[in-house]
Motif scaffolding. Structure first.
Motif, mmCIF file in Angstrom:
data_model
loop_
_atom_site.group_PDB
_atom_site.id
_atom_site.type_symbol
_atom_site.label_atom_id
_atom_site.label_comp_id
_atom_site.label_asym_id
_atom_site.label_seq_id
_atom_site.Cartn_x
_atom_site.Cartn_y
_atom_site.Cartn_z
ATOM 1 N N PRO A 73 54.273 4.481 27.960
ATOM 2 C CA PRO A 73 54.129 5.597 27.022
ATOM 3 C C PRO A 73 55.375 5.685 26.157
ATOM 4 O O PRO A 73 56.500 5.574 26.655
ATOM 5 C CB PRO A 73 53.999 6.814 27.940
ATOM 6 N N ARG B 80 57.104 7.758 22.712
ATOM 7 C CA ARG B 80 57.099 8.740 21.631
ATOM 8 C C ARG B 80 58.466 8.728 20.953
ATOM 9 O O ARG B 80 59.474 9.075 21.573
ATOM 10 C CB ARG B 80 56.771 10.133 22.165
ATOM 11 N N GLU C 111 60.502 6.214 20.024
ATOM 12 C CA GLU C 111 61.399 5.377 20.819
ATOM 13 C C GLU C 111 61.942 4.185 20.042
ATOM 14 O O GLU C 111 62.371 3.203 20.640
ATOM 15 C CB GLU C 111 60.662 4.877 22.071
ATOM 16 N N ASP D 165 52.651 7.519 21.311
ATOM 17 C CA ASP D 165 52.274 8.911 21.520
ATOM 18 C C ASP D 165 52.700 9.777 20.334
ATOM 19 O O ASP D 165 53.621 10.583 20.418
ATOM 20 C CB ASP D 165 52.901 9.407 22.828
ATOM 21 N N THR E 254 50.243 17.354 29.637
ATOM 22 C CA THR E 254 51.518 17.043 29.008
ATOM 23 C C THR E 254 51.333 15.780 28.179
ATOM 24 O O THR E 254 50.472 14.942 28.478
ATOM 25 C CB THR E 254 52.623 16.803 30.060
ATOM 26 N N LYS F 237 53.134 13.051 27.760
ATOM 27 C CA LYS F 237 53.385 11.750 28.392
ATOM 28 C C LYS F 237 52.213 11.347 29.273
ATOM 29 O O LYS F 237 51.764 10.186 29.244
ATOM 30 C CB LYS F 237 54.670 11.797 29.218
ATOM 31 N N VAL G 149 49.829 8.150 29.222
ATOM 32 C CA VAL G 149 49.651 7.295 30.397
ATOM 33 C C VAL G 149 48.161 7.112 30.695
ATOM 34 O O VAL G 149 47.710 6.009 31.016
ATOM 35 C CB VAL G 149 50.384 7.899 31.619
ATOM 36 N N ASP H 274 59.007 3.276 31.357
ATOM 37 C CA ASP H 274 59.343 3.955 30.111
ATOM 38 C C ASP H 274 59.901 2.977 29.085
ATOM 39 O O ASP H 274 60.396 1.894 29.423
ATOM 40 C CB ASP H 274 60.363 5.069 30.370
ATOM 41 N N ASP I 16 56.492 14.574 36.319
ATOM 42 C CA ASP I 16 55.301 13.786 36.622
ATOM 43 C C ASP I 16 55.521 12.749 37.704
ATOM 44 O O ASP I 16 54.591 12.394 38.437
ATOM 45 C CB ASP I 16 54.785 13.112 35.349
ATOM 46 N N TRP J 201 60.442 18.780 25.006
ATOM 47 C CA TRP J 201 60.878 17.379 25.033
ATOM 48 C C TRP J 201 60.241 16.637 23.880
ATOM 49 O O TRP J 201 59.038 16.701 23.667
ATOM 50 C CB TRP J 201 60.486 16.732 26.357
ATOM 51 N N LYS J 202 61.092 15.960 23.084
ATOM 52 C CA LYS J 202 60.636 15.131 21.964
ATOM 53 C C LYS J 202 59.685 15.879 21.034
ATOM 54 O O LYS J 202 58.613 15.390 20.674
ATOM 55 C CB LYS J 202 59.982 13.847 22.484
#
Length: 397
Positions: free
Chosen positions: A55, A57, A59, A86, A121, A123, A127, A146, A241, A382-383
């Motif tokens: 996953p 996002r 990155e 993502d 969520t 992530k 996934v 990751d 998670d 987050w992100k």
């Protein structure tokens, strides 16, 4: 009389802190040891197929290191990488395709799941999409990793061999985090030390124990076990998670293992205290199940275990109270001794060990800040995403 009573109270508190440290030293699964590495393993006669799910996002900054390390895996069986973009705004998906064209190696599929529905969520929604793509190839194992994780060429091979040899349904490695900036050196080894204290690695790998945890950056999961545990649907709302995944697999009768990594490294930088603060505070109160009583107990426990020893030593020396100084000094000494193996694992100087009370005070403040953000209605951010507070998440059907 009042002065004597105060000194006596401090002495009893320091004694309680020392007793807590002796219990942690001997009775908490030897959490402080760093020799839990991939167990003994042998190559299988036939290498199973693996779907690698990544996953990702926003990155683009770390992908040029992490993704090629997956594409270049020296794996004798069939393996394919499924990167899920993502909702990135920095060209993560296109960069992944370009890296695949440039490096070759394992086949790469890039997918995009769209925005997560209510109750998921981001992530875990990614996934889920990646696992669906992988299952079309019917792999025996799934590697959930990751985008910021760099794997040595033999990483996948070693994980699969360990899972097959030990009969594990999930094998997870705690990637070695980056420790380059001064704040990383101070905070990061303590993060792993505290994690191991909460979830002693030795207990995780034993059948019949309730302790369950994983490190989300590197989890090899048997596909059949994932389906049996309804991963990721059963944990779709989980902010932490990796721990939720391990509990679901172990709760379904699966055999899991977690240890420290060699050759699996996180390249994500946390150069400032602010960056590390956000990393911890985004999920700290979720770890406490958003429970005010657990928060109060955690704050009191951190203060007793980590802050009382140096304070007691200082008070004992200042007041001439030998018992207070002795109890505080011994507790601080045990604390320091248990932290040294983690510093060695991270190749950090031993003089950082006596600073653990200061680092623990930072974690205490991060945890309190996590609760404050929760009650301000901000949730875990987050992100660019803020996750719903747990009471707004639909119950599982």
């Amino acid at each position: 009389m009042g002065h004597t009573a105060r000194v006596s109270a401090i002495a009893w508190t320091a004694a309680a802190s020392l007793a807590a440290w002796l219990w942690l030293l001997l009775c908490q699964g030897f959490f402080w040891r760093t020799d839990v590495r991939l167990p003994e393993r042998r190559d299988p006669d036939e290498w199973p197929s693996v779907g690698v799910v990544v996953p990702a996002r926003d990155e683009a900054a770390v992908l040029p290191v992490g993704l090629p390390s997956l594409l270049e895996q020296d794996y004798p069986g069939r393996a394919e990488v499924f990167l899920v973009d993502d909702g990135s705004s920095d060209g993560t998906g296109e960069l992944a395709r370009e890296l695949s064209r440039r490096h070759g190696g394992l086949p790469l599929t890039v997918g995009s799941p769209g925005e997560p529905p209510a109750g998921w969520t981001g992530k875990l929604w990614a996934v889920r999409h990646g696992i669906a793509l992988a299952r079309a190839r019917d792999p025996e194992y799934l590697l959930l990793t990751d985008a910021d994780i760099a794997h040595e060429p033999g990483s996948l091979r070693a994980l699969v061999a360990a899972a097959r040899t030990g009969g594990f349904d999930a094998v997870s490695l705690m990637a070695r985090l980056r420790v380059e900036s001064p704040w990383e050196r101070l905070v990061v080894p303590a993060f792993v030390y505290f994690f191991a204290q909460l979830y002693p690695f030795r207990r995780i790998g034993r059948r019949g124990t309730r302790t369950a945890a994983a490190a989300g950056g590197c989890v090899l999961l048997r596909a059949e076990a994932a389906e049996r545990a309804r991963i990721p649907d059963a944990i779709r709302h989980a902010v932490i998670d990796d721990v939720a995944l391990a509990r679901a697999v172990k709760g379904g009768g699966g055999h899991i293992w977690l240890g420290l990594a060699e050759g699996v490294d996180s390249v994500r930088p946390y150069p400032r205290l602010h960056d590390l603060w956000r990393m911890v505070s985004r999920s700290a109160y979720a770890q406490l199940r958003h429970n005010p009583a657990l928060l109060a107990g955690t704050v009191a426990g951190l203060a007793l275990v980590y802050l009382v020893p140096p304070v007691a030593l200082a008070v004992g020396l200042a007041t001439g109270s030998t018992p207070v100084a002795l109890f505080g000094g011994l507790a601080w000494l045990v604390m320091t001794g248990t932290y040294l193996p983690m510093l060695r694992y991270y190749r950090q100087p031993p003089w950082l060990a006596p600073l653990l009370p200061f680092t623990a005070s930072l974690y205490l403040l991060m945890t309190v800040d996590s609760a404050v953000q929760h009650y301000r209605g901000r949730g875990a951010a987050w992100k660019g995403r803020t996750y719903a507070r747990p009471e707004t998440v639909p119950e599982e059907g």
